[in-house]
Design a protein around this motif. Sequence first.
Motif, PDB file in Angstrom:
ATOM      1  N   LEU A 128      38.654  37.668  46.739  1.00 60.53           N
ATOM      2  CA  LEU A 128      37.711  37.043  45.818  1.00 60.53           C
ATOM      3  C   LEU A 128      38.055  37.299  44.358  1.00 60.53           C
ATOM      4  CD1 LEU A 128      36.047  36.426  48.327  1.00 60.53           C
ATOM      5  CD2 LEU A 128      34.031  37.136  47.061  1.00 60.53           C
ATOM      6  N   ARG A 160      32.555  44.243  44.169  1.00 64.08           N
ATOM      7  CA  ARG A 160      33.496  44.549  45.254  1.00 64.08           C
ATOM      8  C   ARG A 160      33.264  45.996  45.663  1.00 64.08           C
ATOM      9  NH1 ARG A 160      39.820  43.040  45.485  1.00 64.08           N
ATOM     10  NH2 ARG A 160      40.198  43.850  47.562  1.00 64.08           N
ATOM     11  N   TYR A 163      31.587  42.891  49.877  1.00 62.01           N
ATOM     12  CA  TYR A 163      31.068  42.502  48.570  1.00 62.01           C
ATOM     13  C   TYR A 163      29.549  42.411  48.642  1.00 62.01           C
ATOM     14  CZ  TYR A 163      35.867  40.928  47.764  1.00 62.01           C
ATOM     15  OH  TYR A 163      37.227  40.871  47.646  1.00 62.01           O
ATOM     16  N   LEU A 180      35.542  34.376  54.360  1.00 55.81           N
ATOM     17  CA  LEU A 180      34.472  35.189  53.786  1.00 55.81           C
ATOM     18  C   LEU A 180      33.166  34.727  54.407  1.00 55.81           C
ATOM     19  CD1 LEU A 180      33.237  37.141  51.557  1.00 55.81           C
ATOM     20  CD2 LEU A 180      32.943  35.063  50.209  1.00 55.81           C
TER      21      LEU A 180
END
Length: 175
Positions: A34, A94, A100, A120
């Motif tokens: 990410l 993070r 996350y 994700l």
Amino acid sequence: MSKLAILMAGFVGLGGCASVDVSDYAAEKPELDLTRYFNGTLDADGIFQDRSGKVVKRFHVLIDARWQGNTGTLDERFTYSDGSTQRRVWTLTRLDAHRYTGKADDVVGEASGEARGNALRWKYVMALPVDGKVYNVDFDDWMFLMDDRVMLNRSVMSKFGFHLGEVTLSFRKRE
């Protein structure tokens, strides 16, 4: 019906109830990070479909994404097909190589996500205004990195376990 047939039917039925886990995608490439993908300017186009599958809203999103250390900011500016606009600013954290968390003004509590391989999975509750009322709606959000520039996103919306609709997005990272 034989005992074996009944047993096999039971296993097939149980398999239909199994849920996909993000770890199922651990070996998929390209690997989604990410902090790399959501860094810079991105465009996204999407649709919202109601529970019957009818497209009831189309939209474009311009995203300015930046990271400082383990904290990322996604400034999302929505333009809907009816001309209305909306802004959402996500603050992402993070936690480690795979996990996350995220917050935004219209997210109730905190979003939690896990990335493995090219995928994700985000889970969160969003406060959605509808006809003068606000409803807290569960989102089960899956993103799949296709290549360095394109990511696909499918979100399933539900309330009390009942399917309300889906959001589908295609992200494109600008060069």
